[in-house]
Write a protein that holds these residues in place. Structure first.
Motif, PDB file in Angstrom:
ATOM      1  N   ARG A  73       0.854  -1.209   0.000  1.00 55.47           N
ATOM      2  CA  ARG A  73       0.000   0.000   0.000  1.00 55.47           C
ATOM      3  C   ARG A  73       0.882   1.249   0.000  1.00 55.47           C
ATOM      4  O   ARG A  73       1.856   1.342   0.753  1.00 55.47           O
ATOM      5  N   GLY A  74       0.571   2.173  -0.894  1.00 60.94           N
ATOM      6  CA  GLY A  74       1.319   3.423  -1.003  1.00 60.94           C
ATOM      7  C   GLY A  74       2.465   3.367  -1.987  1.00 60.94           C
ATOM      8  O   GLY A  74       3.182   4.354  -2.175  1.00 60.94           O
ATOM      9  N   ARG A  75       2.662   2.195  -2.631  1.00 64.18           N
ATOM     10  CA  ARG A  75       3.739   2.119  -3.632  1.00 64.18           C
ATOM     11  C   ARG A  75       3.349   2.879  -4.881  1.00 64.18           C
ATOM     12  O   ARG A  75       2.198   2.785  -5.324  1.00 64.18           O
ATOM     13  N   THR A  76       4.296   3.600  -5.464  1.00 54.84           N
ATOM     14  CA  THR A  76       4.079   4.178  -6.795  1.00 54.84           C
ATOM     15  C   THR A  76       4.489   3.115  -7.807  1.00 54.84           C
ATOM     16  O   THR A  76       5.654   2.730  -7.872  1.00 54.84           O
ATOM     17  N   ILE A  77       3.497   2.649  -8.550  1.00 50.13           N
ATOM     18  CA  ILE A  77       3.750   1.602  -9.556  1.00 50.13           C
ATOM     19  C   ILE A  77       4.183   2.312 -10.836  1.00 50.13           C
ATOM     20  O   ILE A  77       3.348   2.840 -11.580  1.00 50.13           O
ATOM     21  N   VAL A  78       5.491   2.391 -11.057  1.00 47.83           N
ATOM     22  CA  VAL A  78       6.034   3.057 -12.249  1.00 47.83           C
ATOM     23  C   VAL A  78       6.211   1.992 -13.330  1.00 47.83           C
ATOM     24  O   VAL A  78       6.972   1.039 -13.152  1.00 47.83           O
ATOM     25  N   ASP A  79       5.485   2.141 -14.423  1.00 47.65           N
ATOM     26  CA  ASP A  79       5.466   1.125 -15.480  1.00 47.65           C
ATOM     27  C   ASP A  79       6.665   1.312 -16.396  1.00 47.65           C
ATOM     28  O   ASP A  79       6.666   2.137 -17.293  1.00 47.65           O
ATOM     29  N   LEU A  80       7.706   0.528 -16.145  1.00 42.36           N
ATOM     30  CA  LEU A  80       8.973   0.679 -16.879  1.00 42.36           C
ATOM     31  C   LEU A  80       9.035  -0.205 -18.114  1.00 42.36           C
ATOM     32  O   LEU A  80      10.067  -0.274 -18.773  1.00 42.36           O
ATOM     33  N   ARG A  81       7.902  -0.854 -18.424  1.00 41.61           N
ATOM     34  CA  ARG A  81       7.934  -1.755 -19.587  1.00 41.61           C
ATOM     35  C   ARG A  81       8.243  -0.919 -20.833  1.00 41.61           C
ATOM     36  O   ARG A  81       7.551   0.050 -21.136  1.00 41.61           O
ATOM     37  N   ASP A  82       9.285  -1.295 -21.553  1.00 36.69           N
ATOM     38  CA  ASP A  82       9.655  -0.456 -22.710  1.00 36.69           C
ATOM     39  C   ASP A  82       9.286  -1.171 -24.005  1.00 36.69           C
ATOM     40  O   ASP A  82       9.925  -1.037 -25.009  1.00 36.69           O
ATOM     41  N   TRP A  83       8.181  -1.926 -23.939  1.00 35.62           N
ATOM     42  CA  TRP A  83       7.686  -2.532 -25.169  1.00 35.62           C
ATOM     43  C   TRP A  83       6.161  -2.482 -25.094  1.00 35.62           C
ATOM     44  O   TRP A  83       5.586  -2.324 -24.033  1.00 35.62           O
ATOM     45  N   ALA A  84       5.567  -2.591 -26.253  1.00 39.25           N
ATOM     46  CA  ALA A  84       4.097  -2.516 -26.245  1.00 39.25           C
ATOM     47  C   ALA A  84       3.562  -3.634 -25.364  1.00 39.25           C
ATOM     48  O   ALA A  84       2.594  -3.494 -24.644  1.00 39.25           O
ATOM     49  N   GLY A  85       4.254  -4.735 -25.432  1.00 42.64           N
ATOM     50  CA  GLY A  85       3.898  -5.814 -24.522  1.00 42.64           C
ATOM     51  C   GLY A  85       2.607  -6.494 -24.926  1.00 42.64           C
ATOM     52  O   GLY A  85       1.865  -6.020 -25.748  1.00 42.64           O
ATOM     53  N   ASP A  86       2.385  -7.609 -24.296  1.00 41.68           N
ATOM     54  CA  ASP A  86       1.197  -8.387 -24.612  1.00 41.68           C
ATOM     55  C   ASP A  86       0.108  -7.962 -23.636  1.00 41.68           C
ATOM     56  O   ASP A  86      -0.025  -8.524 -22.555  1.00 41.68           O
ATOM     57  N   MET A  87      -0.594  -6.904 -23.980  1.00 36.23           N
ATOM     58  CA  MET A  87      -1.562  -6.341 -23.042  1.00 36.23           C
ATOM     59  C   MET A  87      -2.699  -7.320 -22.768  1.00 36.23           C
ATOM     60  O   MET A  87      -3.468  -7.151 -21.845  1.00 36.23           O
ATOM     61  N   ASN A  88      -2.738  -8.401 -23.602  1.00 34.97           N
ATOM     62  CA  ASN A  88      -3.782  -9.399 -23.325  1.00 34.97           C
ATOM     63  C   ASN A  88      -3.602 -10.009 -21.933  1.00 34.97           C
ATOM     64  O   ASN A  88      -4.541 -10.480 -21.320  1.00 34.97           O
ATOM     65  N   HIS A  89      -2.333 -10.011 -21.462  1.00 38.97           N
ATOM     66  CA  HIS A  89      -2.077 -10.584 -20.130  1.00 38.97           C
ATOM     67  C   HIS A  89      -2.272  -9.560 -19.022  1.00 38.97           C
ATOM     68  O   HIS A  89      -2.130  -9.871 -17.856  1.00 38.97           O
ATOM     69  N   ASP A  90      -2.527  -8.292 -19.399  1.00 39.18           N
ATOM     70  CA  ASP A  90      -2.568  -7.245 -18.370  1.00 39.18           C
ATOM     71  C   ASP A  90      -4.007  -6.740 -18.208  1.00 39.18           C
ATOM     72  O   ASP A  90      -4.470  -5.899 -18.973  1.00 39.18           O
ATOM     73  N   PRO A  91      -4.706  -7.242 -17.217  1.00 37.31           N
ATOM     74  CA  PRO A  91      -6.118  -6.847 -17.035  1.00 37.31           C
ATOM     75  C   PRO A  91      -6.264  -5.392 -16.590  1.00 37.31           C
ATOM     76  O   PRO A  91      -7.331  -4.807 -16.682  1.00 37.31           O
ATOM     77  N   HIS A  92      -5.147  -4.801 -16.126  1.00 37.67           N
ATOM     78  CA  HIS A  92      -5.264  -3.443 -15.571  1.00 37.67           C
ATOM     79  C   HIS A  92      -5.155  -2.372 -16.650  1.00 37.67           C
ATOM     80  O   HIS A  92      -5.611  -1.258 -16.478  1.00 37.67           O
ATOM     81  N   GLY A  93      -4.469  -2.712 -17.748  1.00 41.63           N
ATOM     82  CA  GLY A  93      -4.251  -1.684 -18.765  1.00 41.63           C
ATOM     83  C   GLY A  93      -3.218  -0.675 -18.282  1.00 41.63           C
ATOM     84  O   GLY A  93      -2.752  -0.728 -17.139  1.00 41.63           O
ATOM     85  N   VAL A  94      -2.872   0.271 -19.140  1.00 44.93           N
ATOM     86  CA  VAL A  94      -1.854   1.265 -18.795  1.00 44.93           C
ATOM     87  C   VAL A  94      -2.466   2.314 -17.860  1.00 44.93           C
ATOM     88  O   VAL A  94      -3.628   2.705 -18.036  1.00 44.93           O
ATOM     89  N   ALA A  95      -1.699   2.755 -16.866  1.00 45.04           N
ATOM     90  CA  ALA A  95      -2.200   3.762 -15.913  1.00 45.04           C
ATOM     91  C   ALA A  95      -2.619   5.020 -16.660  1.00 45.04           C
ATOM     92  O   ALA A  95      -2.002   5.404 -17.665  1.00 45.04           O
ATOM     93  N   ALA A  96      -3.635   5.682 -16.145  1.00 42.06           N
ATOM     94  CA  ALA A  96      -4.175   6.903 -16.788  1.00 42.06           C
ATOM     95  C   ALA A  96      -3.183   8.056 -16.710  1.00 42.06           C
ATOM     96  O   ALA A  96      -3.097   8.879 -17.620  1.00 42.06           O
ATOM     97  N   ALA A  97      -2.375   8.094 -15.646  1.00 46.35           N
ATOM     98  CA  ALA A  97      -1.455   9.233 -15.454  1.00 46.35           C
ATOM     99  C   ALA A  97      -0.106   8.934 -16.104  1.00 46.35           C
ATOM    100  O   ALA A  97       0.517   7.905 -15.819  1.00 46.35           O
ATOM    101  N   THR A  98       0.309   9.828 -16.991  1.00 40.07           N
ATOM    102  CA  THR A  98       1.659   9.754 -17.562  1.00 40.07           C
ATOM    103  C   THR A  98       2.507  10.807 -16.868  1.00 40.07           C
ATOM    104  O   THR A  98       2.140  11.988 -16.848  1.00 40.07           O
ATOM    105  N   VAL A  99       3.622  10.357 -16.279  1.00 34.83           N
ATOM    106  CA  VAL A  99       4.405  11.204 -15.377  1.00 34.83           C
ATOM    107  C   VAL A  99       5.854  11.258 -15.844  1.00 34.83           C
ATOM    108  O   VAL A  99       6.404  10.242 -16.295  1.00 34.83           O
ATOM    109  N   ASP A 100       6.465  12.435 -15.753  1.00 32.62           N
ATOM    110  CA  ASP A 100       7.913  12.528 -15.980  1.00 32.62           C
ATOM    111  C   ASP A 100       8.599  12.077 -14.689  1.00 32.62           C
ATOM    112  O   ASP A 100       8.554  12.802 -13.690  1.00 32.62           O
ATOM    113  N   VAL A 101       9.151  10.893 -14.726  1.00 37.30           N
ATOM    114  CA  VAL A 101       9.729  10.300 -13.518  1.00 37.30           C
ATOM    115  C   VAL A 101      11.227  10.549 -13.499  1.00 37.30           C
ATOM    116  O   VAL A 101      11.947  10.168 -14.442  1.00 37.30           O
TER     117      VAL A 101
END
Ligand code: RIB
Ligand code: CA
Length: 325
Positions: free
Chosen positions: A275-303
């Motif tokens: 709880r409270g973790r910032t989940i920073v999506d570092l995947r640098d490929w389109a990836g197989d989104m079929n395996h990802d039920p969450h989809g890409v986070a709505a917020a795009t952030v300069d990290v």
């Protein structure tokens, strides 16, 4: 300097928040419009007193300070006085500030500050350096005003690093709902947002030589800066100590010193251990989104992922010592 950047800081002063306030108060490229206080490192009353003390030392009697939330949206407050001292700011025994807080609630002061900067055609940069409770309340109470914010640069979270728990950083862990709500509001209102997290937070370090330069300047601000960092040297048994939050302010005046990547970010609210973790999506490929039920986070952030620590530390010291001249 007419093209100074209007900024607003939200703080839980805090040794390193104090370092950030000194930089924001004294750097010639920044126009510190207002400051708001929130419970975090210390109770909000201590945070407010400490903030007024720092602004007084910096000679910034003109900057209004609003008192905000005493506790997170849901969680009970957990202070960090074991890090910042019993009074929240290095236990320096300084006299009570002569300055008083602004009569407006923090959220109303923040709204007024954002709206006046927008009306002047120079949108404000909002710099949360604490649990984001005030910012979340602001986003929900005044969404039209929130949409007028130029950019948010917040200290919080981490892509690879944590401190409050094995998963989370203190500011986010203190009020995860607030952080999630702010990222949601940034996405909704298309407000650019930068995350200055623990991946870079500890790199700008003030050395004993820096302390000597600050002491030699012998102004109230430089002396306070030296005392704050000296407290950290002793508290952590080191001969160099991080300016922490101040690095997020340094990013505004020297963005080249910090490397960022534009990434999807969301905040874990439900995890037992995360709880409270910032989940920073570092995947640098389109990836197989079929395996990802969450989809890409709505917020795009300069990290922020890399930083020239010595360059930022030198900027902080130079700004404070040169303000003496
Ligand atoms: O995790 C570091 C953050 O927590 C900093 O903002 C520090 O001041 C504390 O608030
Ligand atoms: Ca802080």
């Amino acid at each position: 300097m007419t093209d100074r950047l209007p900024v607003h800081l939200d703080v839980d002063t805090g040794v390193d928040d104090a370092c950030a306030l000194l930089l924001a108060s004294l750097h010639p490229a920044l126009d510190l419009r207002s400051v708001t206080c929130v419970g975090g490192n210390a109770p909000v009353a201590d945070v407010t007193r400490n903030t007024l003390t720092v602004l007084e030392a910096a000679g910034r009697h003109d900057v209004p300070v609003g008192v905000g939330a005493a506790r997170p949206l849901l969680e009970q407050p957990i202070d960090a006085r074991h890090v910042h001292g019993q009074d929240g700011m290095a236990d320096l025994g300084m006299p009570a500030p002569r300055l008083s807080p602004d009569p407006r609630h923090a959220v109303d002061l923040l709204r007024d500050s954002v709206d006046s900067a927008a009306a002047q055609g120079s949108p404000i940069t909002l710099v949360p350096l604490a649990p984001m409770t005030n910012i979340a309340l602001y986003a929900r109470m005044y969404p039209a005003s929130f949409a007028r914010v130029g950019r948010i640069v917040f200290m919080g979270g981490g892509a690879h690093v944590s401190n409050a728990t094995a998963a989370a950083e203190f500011n986010i862990f203190h009020d995860p709902e607030a952080a999630a709500l702010v990222l949601d509001a940034c996405a909704e209102h298309d407000v650019d947002v930068t995350m200055y997290g623990l991946d870079v937070f500890s790199e700008p370090r003030v050395t004993v030589d820096h302390l000597a330069a600050l002491r030699a300047a012998a102004t109230p601000a430089s002396t306070l800066a030296a005392e704050l960092m000296s407290f950290y040297h002793k508290r952590f048994g080191v001969d160099d100590a991080t300016i922490g939050d101040a690095g997020a302010v340094a990013y505004l005046v020297d963005p080249e010193a910090i490397g960022t990547r534009r990434l999807p970010v969301r905040v874990e609210l439900a995890g037992t251990w995360t709880r409270g973790r910032t989940i920073v999506d570092l995947r640098d490929w389109a990836g197989d989104m079929n395996h990802d039920p969450h989809g890409v986070a709505a917020a795009t952030v300069d990290v922020a992922l890399t930083i020239d620590g010595p360059r930022v530390a030198d900027l902080w010291v130079r700004t404070i010592t040169e303000a003496a001249q």
